[in-house]
Design an enzyme around this catalytic site. Structure first.
Site, short mmCIF file in Angstrom:
data_model
loop_
_atom_site.label_atom_id
_atom_site.label_comp_id
_atom_site.label_asym_id
_atom_site.label_seq_id
_atom_site.Cartn_x
_atom_site.Cartn_y
_atom_site.Cartn_z
N GLU A 71 47.08 27.83 49.60
CA GLU A 71 47.88 28.98 49.20
C GLU A 71 47.13 30.26 49.57
OE1 GLU A 71 50.18 30.38 45.13
OE2 GLU A 71 48.20 29.47 44.95
N LYS A 146 58.02 29.04 46.69
CA LYS A 146 57.51 28.62 45.38
C LYS A 146 58.51 28.92 44.27
CE LYS A 146 53.24 29.17 42.66
NZ LYS A 146 51.98 29.96 42.60
N CYS A 188 50.64 25.14 44.31
CA CYS A 188 49.76 25.49 43.19
C CYS A 188 50.38 25.22 41.81
CB CYS A 188 49.32 26.94 43.34
SG CYS A 188 47.86 27.37 42.33
#
EC number: 3.5.1.128
Length: 312
Positions: A71, A146, A188
């Protein structure tokens, strides 16, 4: 046998390359090889690219078919204003460099979290945290934005308000076929939501990838535990490229990039500092494990209901 190879990738930076493989037989050398990369991004986009390109070229030289970057591989800014200023659209100069690099190296790339100015940039003045997959011809074959934004306050780690600059993605991306297997995309903080990983494996994923920038408090406590849990419950390989070290005066990351097999064993792990680690993906082993321990045949969705609702 197992092996560890250390090599200076850059005399100026003193980068160490750490290569680890699981114990393998000679026939295993025919299995797909993947590289999980670890970097320390800063606000300097040009230097970040040079670092990532060096690792990608080394991964290609060592025979990997796919390299995973963490990321924020493009940059980690000092504040939301700098994040927005440094961001680019997918058709910008930086992604064009990675397109050329993938083509040059003949390597698939998982670009784990690109600060993307979307089509709604002019209206929102906010960006997406976008996971991009490039094939070995440099074409964008998948994008995932995301869906779970990290708005948390952890004592000792400082507050994180990703939503100050970022819009959550609207949907999941179907797993994408690659030379290593079918990859389910996440980023993440997504790893804290097992519903997402279960949805991806039910859609056909064999490899889950969690490019990350975990903090110095949550990292030691949760990083490996969560990755191994996601691998065990989905019976997938998990590849987690991570940011490491100090990015600037306001932020540092935990590192410990790793690959976990479907049994939950860590089969590759980066040491301290920027570098990469290699692992082979054995889909026959994955299928054998799923037959021996057929948890998805035993699931009872009639009992669980909708697990996505907030706790009252």
């Amino acid at each position: 046998m197992t092996f560890e190879l250390r090599k200076h990738l850059s005399e100026e930076k003193g980068f160490n390359l750490i290569l680890r493989t699981m114990a393998i037989s000679s026939s295993s050398w025919e299995l797909p090889l993947v590289a999980v990369c670890q970097v320390t991004s800063t606000p300097d986009k040009e230097q970040n690219f040079k670092t990532c390109a060096e690792l990608i070229r080394e991964a290609a030289r060592l025979g990997a078919c796919l390299a995973f970057l963490p990321e924020a591989f493009d940059f980690i800014a000092r504040d939301p204003e700098e994040t927005l200023r440094l961001s680019e659209p997918l058709g910008g100069n930086l992604l064009e460099k990675y397109t050329q690099l993938a083509r040059e190296c003949g390597l698939w790339l998982s670009l784990g979290g690109f600060h993307e100015r979307g089509q709604d940039w002019e209206q929102t003045q906010k960006i997406y945290n976008c996971h991009v997959i490039l094939n070995n011809m440099g074409s964008v074959v998948a994008t995932y934005r995301k869906t779970h934004l990290c708005d948390v306050e952890i004592p000792g780690q400082g507050p994180m308000r990703e939503s100050d600059s970022t819009i959550p993605g609207p949907s999941l991306e179907s797993p994408i076929s690659t030379p290593a297997g079918k990859i389910g995309l996440a980023i993440c903080y997504d790893m804290r939501f097992p519903e997402l990983s279960l949805a991806l494996v039910q859609a056909g994923a064999e490899i889950l990838t969690y490019p990350s920038a975990f903090g110095s408090v949550t990292g030691p406590a949760h990083w490996e535990v969560l990755l191994r849990a996601r691998a065990i419950e989905t019976q997938c390989y998990v590849v987690a490229a991570a940011q490491c070290g100090r990015h600037h005066g306001k932020r540092a990351s935990y590192g410990h990039s790793m690959v976990v097999d479907p049994w939950g064993t860590v089969v590759a792990r980066c040491s301290e500092g920027p570098g990469l680690s290699l692992a082979r993906i054995d889909l026959n082993y994955l299928q054998q494990l799923r037959k021996q321990l057929p948890v998805f045949q035993h699931r009872r969705p009639d009992l669980y209901g909708n697990l996505g609702h907030p706790v009252s």
